[in-house]
Write a protein that holds these residues in place. Structure first.
Motif, PDB file in Angstrom:
ATOM      1  N   HIS A  96       0.829  -1.211   0.000  1.00 56.14           N
ATOM      2  CA  HIS A  96       0.000   0.000   0.000  1.00 56.14           C
ATOM      3  C   HIS A  96       0.853   1.246   0.000  1.00 56.14           C
ATOM      4  CE1 HIS A  96      -4.036  -1.837   1.537  1.00 56.14           C
ATOM      5  NE2 HIS A  96      -3.833  -1.993   0.242  1.00 56.14           N
TER       6      HIS A  96
ATOM      7  N   ASP B 162      -0.120  -3.721   5.379  1.00 58.98           N
ATOM      8  CA  ASP B 162       0.263  -3.766   3.966  1.00 58.98           C
ATOM      9  C   ASP B 162       1.009  -2.522   3.515  1.00 58.98           C
ATOM     10  OD1 ASP B 162      -0.702  -6.254   3.235  1.00 58.98           O
ATOM     11  OD2 ASP B 162      -2.756  -5.484   3.104  1.00 58.98           O
ATOM     12  N   ARG B 163       1.176  -1.562   4.425  1.00 56.79           N
ATOM     13  CA  ARG B 163       1.767  -0.292   3.986  1.00 56.79           C
ATOM     14  C   ARG B 163       3.179  -0.472   3.433  1.00 56.79           C
ATOM     15  NH1 ARG B 163       0.617   3.361   9.133  1.00 56.79           N
ATOM     16  NH2 ARG B 163       0.321   1.294  10.013  1.00 56.79           N
ATOM     17  N   TYR B 164       3.538   0.420   2.507  1.00 56.64           N
ATOM     18  CA  TYR B 164       4.893   0.440   1.935  1.00 56.64           C
ATOM     19  C   TYR B 164       5.850   0.617   3.101  1.00 56.64           C
ATOM     20  CZ  TYR B 164       8.891   2.252  -0.785  1.00 56.64           C
ATOM     21  OH  TYR B 164      10.126   2.479  -1.336  1.00 56.64           O
TER      22      TYR B 164
ATOM     23  N   SER C 223      -8.009  -3.996  -1.382  1.00 51.95           N
ATOM     24  CA  SER C 223      -8.109  -4.801  -0.158  1.00 51.95           C
ATOM     25  C   SER C 223      -7.151  -5.990  -0.162  1.00 51.95           C
ATOM     26  CB  SER C 223      -9.546  -5.306   0.011  1.00 51.95           C
ATOM     27  OG  SER C 223      -9.907  -6.043  -1.141  1.00 51.95           O
ATOM     28  N   ASP C 224      -6.659  -6.360  -1.330  1.00 53.54           N
ATOM     29  CA  ASP C 224      -5.734  -7.487  -1.382  1.00 53.54           C
ATOM     30  C   ASP C 224      -4.288  -7.075  -1.106  1.00 53.54           C
ATOM     31  OD1 ASP C 224      -5.188  -6.050  -3.636  1.00 53.54           O
ATOM     32  OD2 ASP C 224      -5.439  -7.701  -5.052  1.00 53.54           O
ATOM     33  N   GLY C 225      -4.105  -5.847  -0.575  1.00 58.42           N
ATOM     34  CA  GLY C 225      -2.751  -5.423  -0.219  1.00 58.42           C
ATOM     35  C   GLY C 225      -1.975  -4.830  -1.365  1.00 58.42           C
TER      36      GLY C 225
END
Lengths: 81, 871
Positions: A20, B252-254, A38-40
């Protein structure tokens, strides 16, 4: 028959990345739209003027180290509609 | 680039204290040094440079000479790239590559020409040499990849090349891989293993993480070293480490973005601002940071950042120059752009002014463009033109000009004219007319006030603009094939350019010479070439002086002034070889030219000797035309030796290698070949040539086609036609044009034609005139070729049924020596196969079966004494 992109004309592209990316990166990617799925993954989308600009963009992405998943031309000739 | 900045590119990063040792990777690198190339290819932040720095210090301790070059986008010009590579090598091996550096200064030298001497010098270095090219992904010029492929193909065994890059380079990797000449280290090899991550956190960083903590971090970062380092920095001094890890492990963040945020949070507001504001800089030094941040203490801040491991990479040992780790810098710039969008422009402006004040104009231009101040950029580009052109940086200049909008360029005559120049220098016509018109509009004041104001940054350049535009106009006319306009513009240019602008004067004189030559005015052409050579020599463009010499000698030959042509070649050779041990490009051409004159004087051995010398300098030493000219010259030697078949083979190769420059093609290879066919009695094939080239007896005669018309006359004579009318017309034309070389040849032919037509007295008269002119001028062969020579043929002195040819006698003499076959072939400048054919013929003519018998038999009949010719 499928429309093929003209490499010297603008086209609308979608670029999928793993991870993200914060919306603060919008300016870095010259105002293209960043959307977090939503799947990253992150999808960078917008009008790209030509192949040179596309490669410049891919190079910027490479420099982040974020894994590139796919590049799609979603609308080859948006101007000639 | 300022010298100090070049030094920062050549600085090999030092091994840092407390690094996690990675013996399996340094072992892989050590083993890789046995191959040609080690490729370290992985995304940013995988520790490529750090690993290399560690291994390189081991290699240096083990006795290897080590050279390092950090590449950036500014290296995307072959001349810049290779001069930096040589500078890096010279740091380890003083004095290496001076010849190559000199060749880089001459125009248009192909990579192979520059690299061959460098490769030879490197091969002669005792001991191992390691060259590291860091950040090779910055290079995207195909010419550089081609040069690198050549370099790799010919890499000396003692040199090992290491490339680090974020993407696989456009080099023949598959071939190297297949030959086992490539060692690869990729992301999967570079990522930290869980053990290495644990050693890093608990050893280097002094944290006390559990195995489970380490495993979580390892999983989340996938061993990405930059992310692990950022995580380490974020955790230092933090109480709730488990909470921190949990906070981002399932996210999930960078990760770099996230962790930089964490790291920045832990800095003071002052440090945070410093990092953001200086992120726009490619390289950092104290005073530059002060100028950009408008604060004092930049140097101290940089040192503190380095101590705190804040991704600052030192670029020298004196703590003067640094750069941010690329990944970190990008993330900082994203924040700057997001948080203070209007600030970037102002920061770039300050950086631009600092670089301009400190003599780094290219970096000043980069900042002006990055900050969007294109008017300022245009001013700086204009001021940068003289130095950039002097350094042969036309490609760089073109990039700058292309980045400037037309709306800006058209009010700037100096830039418009320079743009036309960069286009013409690459042989492009499109766009030249528009740019020149944009420049001319302001020169003669035709522009009316309504369209806007002219902008000039370099007033001196504007004063010289009329002359410079005229030179470009002449070049444009020449490319369009308009001789009259070329002459008119070049003459105007010659009058307009200032007396001390040697480069422009040389260019204008050279264009005038070319136009005169194409128009057949040999006297004017030679005068202008002499002037051009003097100006170009003063401007220091020695390779261009040699190139003009080639044209001047051709003209002297047409004029029948053999001795003067020889002087031109000899002076060129002195110039090319007298540069302190290095041989300039074009020396080979001079040897080839001297060979043709020796041959004209019937000194076959001397002619052959000069061709061998040209050959020894290597194909790469020749100007582009030398590939075919040297073969035409060798064919002439073969023909003089009686080897017509060999001559034809060489001429066929020469036809293939012919390159067209602006010089008139006054001796087309096809016509030279037709003459050999005529001499060989293959008249049908020669007639095919005449048909294909479209020459006819009734043609209007011109200097440009004179050689072809004389060839046609030779063909007609050989076919038994008593054609004297064409020869009489050719004679008059050659006499009127002052082409004594042609006059002599035509007179000899006319003598034969008149004799054949039954006019014996007329024949004698023509031959008498030819001999009277040829003798003083030094011509022998021209006359001798037609059988007018007084020398009895060699066969008269040989007691054999079938006498040996001159060539076979040469071979025989060497068979009597201690040389082996390959040495004899080399000595005679022939292939081993050709030598075998000669040997077989000699054996059969002498009636023997071995070399020893051949030598004995030849001695018996006196063939090995006193038969030497021209030696």
């Amino acid at each position: 028959m499928r429309e093929t992109p003209n490499p010297h004309e603008p086209g609308r592209y979608e670029i999928h990345l793993q991870g993200h990316l914060n919306s603060r990166w919008t300016a870095w990617f010259d105002g293209l739209t960043l959307s977090r799925e939503s799947d990253g993954t992150t999808v960078i989308s917008g009008l790209i003027v030509d192949q040179a600009a596309l490669h410049g963009l891919l190079q910027k992405i490479r420099n982040t180290g974020l894994p590139l998943i796919c590049v799609t031309c979603v609308e080859p000739n948006p101007a000639s509609r | 680039m300022a010298t100090g900045l070049l030094q920062t590119k050549l600085y090999a990063p030092r091994r840092r204290r407390g690094l996690v040792p990675r013996p399996q990777l340094t072992d892989l690198l050590a083993r890789g040094a046995e191959t040609k190339l080690t490729l370290v290819s992985a995304p940013a932040g995988f520790g490529k440079t750090t690993l290399l720095a560690e291994w390189l210090s081991e290699a240096a301790e083990a006795g290897s000479a080590t050279a390092w070059l950090s590449l950036d986008v500014g290296d995307n010009e072959p001349a810049v790239f290779w001069s930096h590579v040589i500078a890096a090598l010279q740091g380890a091996l003083p004095g290496v590559g001076t010849t190559a550096l000199a060749l880089l200064g001459s125009s248009g030298a192909p990579a192979a020409a520059v690299l061959a001497p460098l490769i030879n010098e490197l091969a002669a270095v005792p001991g191992q040499v390691v060259l590291v090219l860091d950040d090779y992904h910055a290079i995207d010029a195909p010419e550089i990849h081609d040069g690198m492929a050549f370099f790799l193909e010919h890499l000396p065994a003692n040199l090992h090349l290491v490339i680090t890059t974020r993407m696989d380079p456009a080099l023949p990797l598959a071939r190297l891989r297949a030959r086992g000449e490539l060692t690869e280290i990729r992301a999967a090899d570079l990522r930290f293993t869980p053990d290495e991550a644990a050693a890093y956190f608990n050893g280097t960083m002094g944290l006390a993480l559990t195995d489970a903590n380490v495993a979580d971090l390892e999983r989340r970062t996938e061993g990405w070293i930059a992310a692990l380092q950022l995580a380490g920095l974020s955790m230092q001094g933090r109480d709730d480490i488990a909470g921190f890890i949990a906070g981002f492990a399932g996210d999930d963040r960078y990760i770099v973005d996230y962790l930089v945020e964490e790291v920045l949070h832990r800095q003071s507001e002052q440090v945070r601002t410093f990092l953001l504001e200086t992120s726009i800089l490619t390289r950092l030094t104290g005073s530059l940071c002060d100028a950009v941040t408008l604060q004092a203490g930049g140097k101290a801040t940089l040192e503190a950042l380095e101590r705190g491991n804040l991704f600052l990479v030192p670029l020298d040992d004196r703590r003067q120059w640094y750069r941010y780790h690329h990944l970190f810098a990008d993330v900082l710039r994203v924040r700057l752009l997001d948080e203070r969008p209007s600030m970037a422009h102002e920061l770039h402006r300050r950086a631009c002014e600092w670089h301009e004040a400190h003599g780094d104009r290219p970096e000043a231009i980069r900042h002006a463009m990055a900050g969007g101040d294109l008017a300022r950029a245009a001013d700086l580009v204009e001021l940068a033109i003289p130095a950039t052109v002097q350094a042969r940086g036309e490609a760089k200049l073109r990039q700058w000009l292309e980045a400037l909008p037309d709306e800006l360029l058209k009010f700037r005559p100096v830039l418009s004219n320079a743009y036309a120049g960069t286009l013409l220098s690459r042989g492009e016509l499109a766009g030249v007319e528009q740019r020149l018109q944009d420049a001319e509009r302001w020169i003669d004041g035709r522009a009316d006030a309504g369209i806007g104001e002219m902008v000039v940054a370099d007033a001196a350049a504007f004063r010289q603009l009329p002359g410079s535009v005229a030179v470009h106009r002449a070049g444009q006319a020449l490319m369009l094939g308009d001789v009259a306009a070329t002459v008119a513009h070049a003459r105007r240019a010659f009058d307009l350019v200032s007396a001390d602008d040697h480069r422009a004067r040389g260019g204008a004189a050279g264009l005038l010479a070319l136009a005169a030559w194409r128009g057949g005015d040999l006297e004017a052409a030679s005068g202008w070439y002499t002037a051009a050579m003097a100006s170009l020599a003063r401007a220091g463009h020695l390779s261009d002086v040699i190139g003009c010499g080639l044209a001047l000698a051709d003209i002297r030959l047409a004029q029948g002034r053999l001795a003067e042509a020889l002087t031109v070649y000899e002076r060129g050779l002195t110039l090319a070889t007298g540069q302190g041990g290095r041989v300039l490009r074009g020396a080979a051409d001079m040897h080839v030219g001297i060979s043709t004159i020796f041959l004209e004087r019937d000194n076959i051995a001397g002619a052959r000797q000069h061709l061998i010398q040209a050959d020894e300098l290597g194909e790469d030493n020749g100007l582009p035309q030398n590939a075919y000219r040297s073969r035409v010259a060798l064919a002439a030697v073969r023909r003089a030796e009686g080897d017509l078949h060999g001559a034809l083979e060489l001429l066929t190769a020469a036809e293939r290698l012919y390159v067209n420059d602006f010089s008139p093609d006054v001796r087309p290879v096809a016509a030279v070949k037709a003459r050999v066919l005529i001499a060989a009695g293959r008249l049908a094939e020669a007639a095919d040539w005449a048909r294909a080239s479209g020459v006819a007896v009734a043609d209007e005669l011109s200097y440009i086609r004179e050689f072809e018309h004389i060839t046609l006359a030779r063909l007609l004579l050989a076919q038994g036609a008593h054609e004297t009318a064409l020869l009489e017309r050719l004679l008059t034309a050659a006499e009127n044009g002052g082409r004594n070389g042609s006059v002599i040849e035509i007179l000899v032919l006319l003598a034969s034609a008149r004799r054949a037509a039954g006019d014996a007295a007329g024949g004698r008269a023509a031959l008498g005139r030819a001999m009277a002119m040829a003798g003083p001028a030094g011509y022998v062969r021209n006359v001798a070729d037609e059988g007018a020579s007084a020398t009895p043929p060699t066969s008269a002195r040989q007691p054999l049924v079938e006498p040996l040819s001159e060539r076979e006698l040469d071979v025989l003499r060497l068979l009597a020596s201690d040389l082996d076959g390959p040495d004899i072939a080399h000595e005679l400048y022939v292939s081993l196969n050709t030598l075998r054919t000669h040997t077989k013929n000699i054996f059969s003519k002498l009636g023997v079966n071995s070399r020893r018998e051949a030598v004995r038999r030849a001695s018996e009949i006196g063939l090995l004494t006193g038969t030497g010719r021209g030696r």
